[in-house]
Scaffold this motif. Structure first.
Motif, mmCIF file in Angstrom:
data_model
loop_
_atom_site.group_PDB
_atom_site.id
_atom_site.type_symbol
_atom_site.label_atom_id
_atom_site.label_comp_id
_atom_site.label_asym_id
_atom_site.label_seq_id
_atom_site.Cartn_x
_atom_site.Cartn_y
_atom_site.Cartn_z
ATOM 1 N N ALA A 1 0.472 -1.439 -0.204
ATOM 2 C CA ALA A 1 -0.300 0.565 -0.600
ATOM 3 C C ALA A 1 0.212 1.604 0.163
ATOM 4 O O ALA A 1 0.584 2.157 -0.779
ATOM 5 C CB ALA A 1 -1.102 -0.095 1.062
ATOM 6 N N LYS A 2 1.774 1.060 0.348
ATOM 7 C CA LYS A 2 2.396 2.336 0.991
ATOM 8 C C LYS A 2 3.832 2.872 -0.504
ATOM 9 O O LYS A 2 3.476 3.241 -1.066
ATOM 10 C CB LYS A 2 4.130 2.133 1.670
ATOM 11 N N MET A 3 3.997 1.230 -1.207
ATOM 12 C CA MET A 3 4.668 1.095 -2.183
ATOM 13 C C MET A 3 3.601 2.237 -3.272
ATOM 14 O O MET A 3 4.070 3.021 -4.209
ATOM 15 C CB MET A 3 5.048 0.294 -3.286
ATOM 16 N N LYS A 4 2.387 1.316 -3.297
ATOM 17 C CA LYS A 4 1.074 2.171 -4.098
ATOM 18 C C LYS A 4 0.767 3.678 -4.003
ATOM 19 O O LYS A 4 1.111 4.731 -5.065
ATOM 20 C CB LYS A 4 0.045 1.526 -4.512
ATOM 21 N N GLY A 5 0.717 3.929 -2.999
ATOM 22 C CA GLY A 5 0.660 5.167 -2.639
ATOM 23 C C GLY A 5 2.333 6.025 -3.230
ATOM 24 O O GLY A 5 1.729 7.215 -3.572
ATOM 25 N N GLU A 6 3.162 5.687 -2.619
ATOM 26 C CA GLU A 6 3.972 6.278 -2.714
ATOM 27 C C GLU A 6 4.361 6.888 -4.710
ATOM 28 O O GLU A 6 4.763 7.920 -5.236
ATOM 29 C CB GLU A 6 6.091 6.382 -2.938
ATOM 30 N N ILE A 7 4.305 5.425 -5.524
ATOM 31 C CA ILE A 7 4.410 5.497 -7.289
ATOM 32 C C ILE A 7 3.298 6.216 -7.163
ATOM 33 O O ILE A 7 3.400 7.581 -8.318
ATOM 34 C CB ILE A 7 3.976 4.092 -7.972
ATOM 35 N N GLY A 8 1.741 6.478 -7.143
ATOM 36 C CA GLY A 8 0.589 6.938 -6.960
ATOM 37 C C GLY A 8 1.581 8.803 -6.764
ATOM 38 O O GLY A 8 0.948 9.531 -7.845
ATOM 39 N N SER A 9 1.404 8.913 -5.840
ATOM 40 C CA SER A 9 2.391 10.490 -5.706
ATOM 41 C C SER A 9 3.004 10.798 -6.907
ATOM 42 O O SER A 9 2.839 12.297 -6.807
ATOM 43 C CB SER A 9 2.604 10.732 -4.164
ATOM 44 N N LYS A 10 4.068 10.005 -6.941
ATOM 45 C CA LYS A 10 5.345 10.624 -8.168
ATOM 46 C C LYS A 10 4.315 11.716 -9.535
ATOM 47 O O LYS A 10 4.951 11.288 -10.397
ATOM 48 C CB LYS A 10 6.562 9.641 -7.614
ATOM 49 N N PHE A 11 3.439 9.591 -9.833
ATOM 50 C CA PHE A 11 3.118 10.336 -11.000
ATOM 51 C C PHE A 11 2.083 11.105 -11.290
ATOM 52 O O PHE A 11 1.953 11.706 -12.590
ATOM 53 C CB PHE A 11 2.191 8.709 -11.330
ATOM 54 N N ARG A 12 1.440 10.955 -10.191
ATOM 55 C CA ARG A 12 0.496 12.545 -10.098
ATOM 56 C C ARG A 12 1.955 13.584 -10.138
ATOM 57 O O ARG A 12 1.079 14.664 -11.373
ATOM 58 C CB ARG A 12 -0.276 13.092 -9.473
ATOM 59 N N GLN A 13 2.492 13.989 -9.442
ATOM 60 C CA GLN A 13 3.696 15.051 -9.478
ATOM 61 C C GLN A 13 3.662 14.996 -11.296
ATOM 62 O O GLN A 13 4.354 16.275 -11.146
ATOM 63 C CB GLN A 13 4.549 14.946 -8.382
ATOM 64 N N GLY A 14 4.549 13.694 -11.910
ATOM 65 C CA GLY A 14 4.734 13.886 -13.001
ATOM 66 C C GLY A 14 3.450 15.134 -13.931
ATOM 67 O O GLY A 14 4.616 15.344 -14.995
ATOM 68 N N GLN A 15 3.202 14.114 -13.639
ATOM 69 C CA GLN A 15 1.848 14.414 -14.752
ATOM 70 C C GLN A 15 1.468 16.238 -14.533
ATOM 71 O O GLN A 15 1.159 16.962 -15.477
ATOM 72 C CB GLN A 15 0.442 14.156 -14.280
#
Length: 104
Positions: free
Chosen positions: A69-83
């Motif tokens: 869950a933490k990994m998905k949160g970190e990846i999702g956060s970085k993805f949104r920042q990139g977008q």
């Protein structure tokens, strides 16, 4: 034996269904059934260790689930920042194109 210990409720339902099927031949019905808790004989510790094993497996699985869950949160956060950066860059570029066209 492990399946019975892990899934006492499932075991009870399975026994209930099979006994009920046999009793139906004699037009008898089961309204309630109980399965006693399985316990070790004195000097034996099988169910004790099996219970500890199941608890440890559950704790380990919970740790894995939290990490995922933490990994998905970190990846999702970085993805949104990139977008967000990509969208801002695209808007800036379009703004510059429109400004250049108006000047020309």
């Amino acid at each position: 034996m492990e399946e019975i210990f892990k899934g006492t409720k499932d075991f009870k339902n399975e026994v209930f269904d099979k006994v009920e099927l046999e009793l139906n031949q004699f037009r008898l019905l089961i309204y309630n059934a109980n399965v006693k808790q399985m316990v070790d004989e004195p000097g034996q510790e099988y169910f004790l260790y099996l219970g500890q094993k199941i608890q440890q497996e559950a704790a380990n699985q919970a740790k894995i689930d939290v990490s995922e869950a933490k990994m998905k949160g970190e990846i999702g956060s970085k993805f949104r920042q990139g977008q967000t950066l990509q969208n801002a860059t695209e808007i800036d570029a379009q703004t510059k194109i429109i400004a250049t066209q108006r000047r020309g």
